[in-house]
Design a protein around this motif. Structure first.
Motif, PDB file in Angstrom:
ATOM      1  N   VAL A   1      37.551 -12.587  38.067  1.00 15.73           N
ATOM      2  CA  VAL A   1      38.258 -12.110  36.874  1.00 15.73           C
ATOM      3  C   VAL A   1      38.146 -10.589  36.776  1.00 15.73           C
ATOM      4  O   VAL A   1      39.139  -9.905  36.514  1.00 15.73           O
ATOM      5  CB  VAL A   1      37.704 -12.782  35.598  1.00 15.73           C
ATOM      6  CG1 VAL A   1      38.182 -12.090  34.345  1.00 15.73           C
ATOM      7  CG2 VAL A   1      38.092 -14.256  35.568  1.00 15.73           C
ATOM      8  N   ASN A   2      36.940 -10.068  37.003  1.00 13.68           N
ATOM      9  CA  ASN A   2      36.745  -8.613  36.941  1.00 13.68           C
ATOM     10  C   ASN A   2      37.594  -7.894  37.977  1.00 13.68           C
ATOM     11  O   ASN A   2      38.166  -6.838  37.704  1.00 13.68           O
ATOM     12  CB  ASN A   2      35.269  -8.251  37.100  1.00 13.68           C
ATOM     13  CG  ASN A   2      34.462  -8.547  35.861  1.00 13.68           C
ATOM     14  OD1 ASN A   2      35.004  -8.631  34.758  1.00 13.68           O
ATOM     15  ND2 ASN A   2      33.166  -8.714  36.022  1.00 13.68           N
ATOM     16  N   GLY A   3      37.698  -8.464  39.165  1.00 16.80           N
ATOM     17  CA  GLY A   3      38.536  -7.870  40.212  1.00 16.80           C
ATOM     18  C   GLY A   3      40.006  -7.837  39.814  1.00 16.80           C
ATOM     19  O   GLY A   3      40.696  -6.833  40.017  1.00 16.80           O
ATOM     20  N   GLU A   4      40.471  -8.931  39.219  1.00 21.47           N
ATOM     21  CA  GLU A   4      41.863  -8.990  38.771  1.00 21.47           C
ATOM     22  C   GLU A   4      42.114  -7.994  37.641  1.00 21.47           C
ATOM     23  O   GLU A   4      43.169  -7.350  37.598  1.00 21.47           O
ATOM     24  CB  GLU A   4      42.202 -10.406  38.315  1.00 21.47           C
ATOM     25  CG  GLU A   4      42.244 -11.410  39.444  1.00 21.47           C
ATOM     26  CD  GLU A   4      42.378 -12.851  38.971  1.00 21.47           C
ATOM     27  OE1 GLU A   4      42.421 -13.088  37.742  1.00 21.47           O
ATOM     28  OE2 GLU A   4      42.444 -13.741  39.840  1.00 21.47           O
TER      29      GLU A   4
ATOM     30  N   GLN B   1      42.641  -9.874  29.709  1.00 19.92           N
ATOM     31  CA  GLN B   1      41.201 -10.121  29.743  1.00 19.92           C
ATOM     32  C   GLN B   1      40.859 -11.375  28.941  1.00 19.92           C
ATOM     33  O   GLN B   1      40.097 -12.227  29.402  1.00 19.92           O
ATOM     34  CB  GLN B   1      40.436  -8.922  29.199  1.00 19.92           C
ATOM     35  CG  GLN B   1      38.932  -9.121  29.222  1.00 19.92           C
ATOM     36  CD  GLN B   1      38.172  -7.947  28.657  1.00 19.92           C
ATOM     37  OE1 GLN B   1      38.715  -7.135  27.919  1.00 19.92           O
ATOM     38  NE2 GLN B   1      36.907  -7.851  29.000  1.00 19.92           N
ATOM     39  N   GLN B   2      41.422 -11.496  27.763  1.00 21.51           N
ATOM     40  CA  GLN B   2      41.156 -12.664  26.936  1.00 21.51           C
ATOM     41  C   GLN B   2      41.634 -13.945  27.625  1.00 21.51           C
ATOM     42  O   GLN B   2      40.933 -14.952  27.625  1.00 21.51           O
ATOM     43  CB  GLN B   2      41.826 -12.518  25.572  1.00 21.51           C
ATOM     44  CG  GLN B   2      41.172 -11.487  24.685  1.00 21.51           C
ATOM     45  CD  GLN B   2      41.968 -11.228  23.414  1.00 21.51           C
ATOM     46  OE1 GLN B   2      43.111 -11.641  23.276  1.00 21.51           O
ATOM     47  NE2 GLN B   2      41.354 -10.512  22.474  1.00 21.51           N
ATOM     48  N   GLU B   3      42.818 -13.896  28.212  1.00 19.77           N
ATOM     49  CA  GLU B   3      43.373 -15.070  28.881  1.00 19.77           C
ATOM     50  C   GLU B   3      42.542 -15.497  30.086  1.00 19.77           C
ATOM     51  O   GLU B   3      42.316 -16.681  30.309  1.00 19.77           O
ATOM     52  CB  GLU B   3      44.812 -14.799  29.331  1.00 19.77           C
ATOM     53  CG  GLU B   3      45.804 -14.714  28.195  1.00 19.77           C
ATOM     54  CD  GLU B   3      47.187 -14.242  28.636  1.00 19.77           C
ATOM     55  OE1 GLU B   3      47.360 -13.874  29.821  1.00 19.77           O
ATOM     56  OE2 GLU B   3      48.091 -14.231  27.789  1.00 19.77           O
ATOM     57  N   LYS B   4      42.075 -14.521  30.848  1.00 18.25           N
ATOM     58  CA  LYS B   4      41.323 -14.832  32.060  1.00 18.25           C
ATOM     59  C   LYS B   4      39.875 -15.220  31.760  1.00 18.25           C
ATOM     60  O   LYS B   4      39.276 -15.993  32.498  1.00 18.25           O
ATOM     61  CB  LYS B   4      41.385 -13.658  33.033  1.00 18.25           C
ATOM     62  CG  LYS B   4      42.797 -13.448  33.569  1.00 18.25           C
ATOM     63  CD  LYS B   4      42.817 -12.565  34.762  1.00 18.25           C
ATOM     64  CE  LYS B   4      44.207 -12.405  35.312  1.00 18.25           C
ATOM     65  NZ  LYS B   4      44.736 -13.596  35.946  1.00 18.25           N
ATOM     66  N   MET B   5      39.321 -14.691  30.675  1.00 18.43           N
ATOM     67  CA  MET B   5      37.926 -14.991  30.333  1.00 18.43           C
ATOM     68  C   MET B   5      37.785 -16.300  29.577  1.00 18.43           C
ATOM     69  O   MET B   5      36.720 -16.915  29.616  1.00 18.43           O
ATOM     70  CB  MET B   5      37.329 -13.854  29.507  1.00 18.43           C
ATOM     71  CG  MET B   5      37.037 -12.591  30.296  1.00 18.43           C
ATOM     72  SD  MET B   5      35.854 -12.848  31.623  1.00 18.43           S
ATOM     73  CE  MET B   5      34.389 -13.257  30.695  1.00 18.43           C
TER      74      MET B   5
END
Length: 164
Positions: A39-42, A109-113
Motif C-alpha cells: 500500500v505504501n509503495g502504491e 490512502q483511505q481506500e487502500k488502508m
C-alpha cells in the motif's frame, strides 16, 4: 432496597475481578504486514505522479512568466493585462490541482488502508473472543495498566497469519 444496593456494591468488585483485559500494539502489527508495504509503495507512486504533474505545471508558469517579462515592454496595455490574467489563471489552476491531488491522495490512502485495518480489527476481535477478554486496549492509550493485563500483540499477529 438498602440490602439490594449493598449486595450490588459488594458484588461489583467480584465482577471487576472476573473481567480479563488485554493490550495490543496495532502500530507494530501494521508495520509487520506485507500488505502495508505494498500500500505504501502504491501511495508513493501516486504521490510521485501528482508531484511530477505539479512540477510540469510550475515550469510552464515559470516559462510563460519569463517570456512575458521579456516581451512586456513591447506589448500594449491590453495585451499586458490579458497575459497577466492568463498567468494568474494558470497560477490558480496550479493551486487547485495541488488541492485536488492532496484530496485524491488522501482518498486513495483511505481506500487502500481500509482492508488492512479491517483485517487487523478482525484478528483482534478473534483473539478477544478466543481468549475471553472483556476489553483489549491499544497499548499506550490506557492511563494505567496493571500487572494482570495481557499483551495480546503476538496472538493477533499469529491470528493474522492464520487468516491468510
Amino acid at each position: 432496597m438498602k440490602k439490594f444496593v449493598l449486595m450490588v456494591m459488594l458484588m461489583a468488585p467480584i465482577a471487576v475481578f472476573a473481567q480479563k483485559f488485554g493490550k495490543v500494539n496495532t502500530q507494530a502489527i501494521m508495520q509487520s504486514l506485507p500488505e502495508l508495504s505494498k500500500v505504501n509503495g502504491e501511495l508513493e507512486a501516486a504521490a510521485k505522479q501528482y508531484e511530477n504533474e505539479l512540477k510540469s505545471m510550475q515550469e510552464e508558469l515559470q516559462r510563460q512568466s519569463e517570456a512575458y517579462e521579456k516581451a512586456k515592454s513591447t506589448m500594449n496595455q491590453t495585451a499586458q493585462q490579458q497575459k497577466e490574467q492568463e498567468l494568474q489563471t494558470l497560477y490558480q489552476k496550479i493551486q487547485q490541482t495541488y488541492q485536488d491531488n492532496q484530496q485524491a491522495l488522501q482518498k486513495t490512502q483511505q481506500e487502500k488502508m481500509q482492508p488492512v485495518i479491517t483485517k487487523v480489527r478482525n484478528a483482534i476481535q478473534n483473539v478477544g473472543n478466543a481468549g475471553g477478554f472483556t476489553y483489549i486496549f491499544e497499548e499506550g492509550a490506557a492511563v494505567y495498566t496493571g500487572t494482570n493485563v495481557e499483551d495480546v500483540t503476538s496472538k493477533v499477529q499469529s491470528e493474522l497469519t492464520k487468516m491468510k
